[in-house]
Design an enzyme around this catalytic site. Sequence first.
Site, PDB file in Angstrom:
ATOM      1  N   GLU A 142      20.348 -37.311 -10.714  1.00 31.66           N
ATOM      2  CA  GLU A 142      19.520 -36.195 -10.661  1.00 31.66           C
ATOM      3  C   GLU A 142      17.995 -36.623 -11.393  1.00 31.66           C
ATOM      4  O   GLU A 142      18.004 -36.912 -12.666  1.00 31.66           O
ATOM      5  CB  GLU A 142      20.233 -35.167 -11.580  1.00 31.66           C
ATOM      6  CG  GLU A 142      21.433 -34.427 -11.333  1.00 31.66           C
ATOM      7  CD  GLU A 142      21.344 -33.502  -9.876  1.00 31.66           C
ATOM      8  OE1 GLU A 142      19.980 -33.287  -9.389  1.00 31.66           O
ATOM      9  OE2 GLU A 142      22.141 -33.193  -9.345  1.00 31.66           O
TER      10      GLU A 142
ATOM     11  N   HIS B 150      19.861 -32.358  -0.067  1.00 30.34           N
ATOM     12  CA  HIS B 150      19.499 -31.032  -0.449  1.00 30.34           C
ATOM     13  C   HIS B 150      17.974 -30.777  -0.192  1.00 30.34           C
ATOM     14  O   HIS B 150      17.075 -31.635  -0.498  1.00 30.34           O
ATOM     15  CB  HIS B 150      19.580 -30.598  -1.938  1.00 30.34           C
ATOM     16  CG  HIS B 150      21.041 -30.288  -2.277  1.00 30.34           C
ATOM     17  ND1 HIS B 150      21.649 -30.564  -3.252  1.00 30.34           N
ATOM     18  CD2 HIS B 150      22.072 -29.843  -1.741  1.00 30.34           C
ATOM     19  CE1 HIS B 150      22.660 -30.303  -3.556  1.00 30.34           C
ATOM     20  NE2 HIS B 150      23.148 -29.784  -2.236  1.00 30.34           N
TER      21      HIS B 150
ATOM     22  N   HIS C 279      19.269 -36.863  -6.106  1.00 30.99           N
ATOM     23  CA  HIS C 279      19.132 -35.242  -6.080  1.00 30.99           C
ATOM     24  C   HIS C 279      18.057 -35.144  -7.300  1.00 30.99           C
ATOM     25  O   HIS C 279      17.436 -35.925  -7.947  1.00 30.99           O
ATOM     26  CB  HIS C 279      20.314 -34.760  -6.474  1.00 30.99           C
ATOM     27  CG  HIS C 279      21.244 -34.650  -5.588  1.00 30.99           C
ATOM     28  ND1 HIS C 279      21.666 -33.532  -4.668  1.00 30.99           N
ATOM     29  CD2 HIS C 279      22.214 -35.790  -4.942  1.00 30.99           C
ATOM     30  CE1 HIS C 279      22.662 -33.913  -3.808  1.00 30.99           C
ATOM     31  NE2 HIS C 279      22.893 -35.252  -3.935  1.00 30.99           N
TER      32      HIS C 279
HETATM   33 ZN   LIG Z   1      20.990 -31.889  -5.170  1.00 32.48          ZN
END
Ligand SMILES: [Zn+2]
Length: 390
Positions: free
Chosen positions: A361, A159, A302
Amino acid sequence: MEIQVRSGDTLEYYSQLFSIPLVLIVDSNSDRNVEQLRVGQTVHIPGYTISSHIIRHGDTISGLAKSYQLEQDALLLVNQSTDLSIGEKLLIPSRITQNIVDPKVHYDFTQLNLDIRALLEYYPFLQKRQIGNSVLNNPLYELQIGKGKRKIQINASFHANEWITTCILMQFLNDYLRALVDDQEISGVQALSLYDQSQLFAIPMVNPDGVDLVLNGPPKDLEKQLITLNNGLTDFSGWKANIRGVDLNKQFPANWEFEKKRKPTKPGPRDFLGLTPISEPETKAMAQSALREGFDRLLSLHTQGKEIYWGYEGMEPAESAALAQDFAAASGYEAVQYVDSFVGYKDWFIQEFRRPGFTIELGFGQNPLPISQFDEIYTDMQPLLVRALK
Ligand SMILES: [Zn+2]
């Protein structure tokens, strides 16, 4: 650094002379025949660079060796002649004692390239492979370290506005490489034992076009289109997708039809699945990488939430739970088995291979997380990444 082989030299001797593990010298020269050293042949010595010293009054080889903390023969080896006339230049093998990667600079694709090039030069046992290209034809790099049986892929920046994950992974690679040549521990584990047990495949920037968009703004020729895709905004800090508005971590055929129904129907800054699974060059490269290597474990980095997602529809193997608990203990993050999200890379990996896959995360706050969080995130993540390799 490179040295020229003299009569009677061996790699074992170089290992001892420079205090570098033999296996790393061997692996730094895998592209040349070093089984049978020839006089005059060039050999890479990892973990060193060459600096120079201008001869001053009173300099001697033994004195210089002592002041640079080297064996005398290390000086003789890198200098064709040792003319100690005042003003002459003597080459000095210098051990690299600091990291090359500075994760707190503007970490766009250009910076990544500079750092990869430098790491390859100083640590030639690191291997680079290009696994594909982005939409804008930027190369997607996979960096490989180690010769063990267990293959682990760790990827970052799927991302765009989660680019801090690239900084974390690059810092980890540099720390690991340095611990290897120094034969030190990393997060309490002997680095060389990780090298012997595992093969790390690091893909530090899955979405280089997107990262550059967030950090540098749109390329001139695409500016109009991209502002339209970005709902008229010129601020791209909320952009997660690749450069044509496809969310790369919502591209994999794992509950595709279900997820498609509840997500945007057209390209945009985030969450658009694309028209078909694995339609983007970046996701094609990632799928092929997994299919080619058949990784034993896979970690996708992420931001944010300090959570470790480790399940997918009950297809995860039994060992995933124990690994997730171990990662949670190492990092202080929370292990979460299921989350209401599908079509991710780790979902597809678990479904395809029935092996442990994780979405991690990192950090806490609003994306893009500020670089001021780097130290805290890295402190949590280094032990987790080491456990992943163990
Ligand atoms: Zn992500």
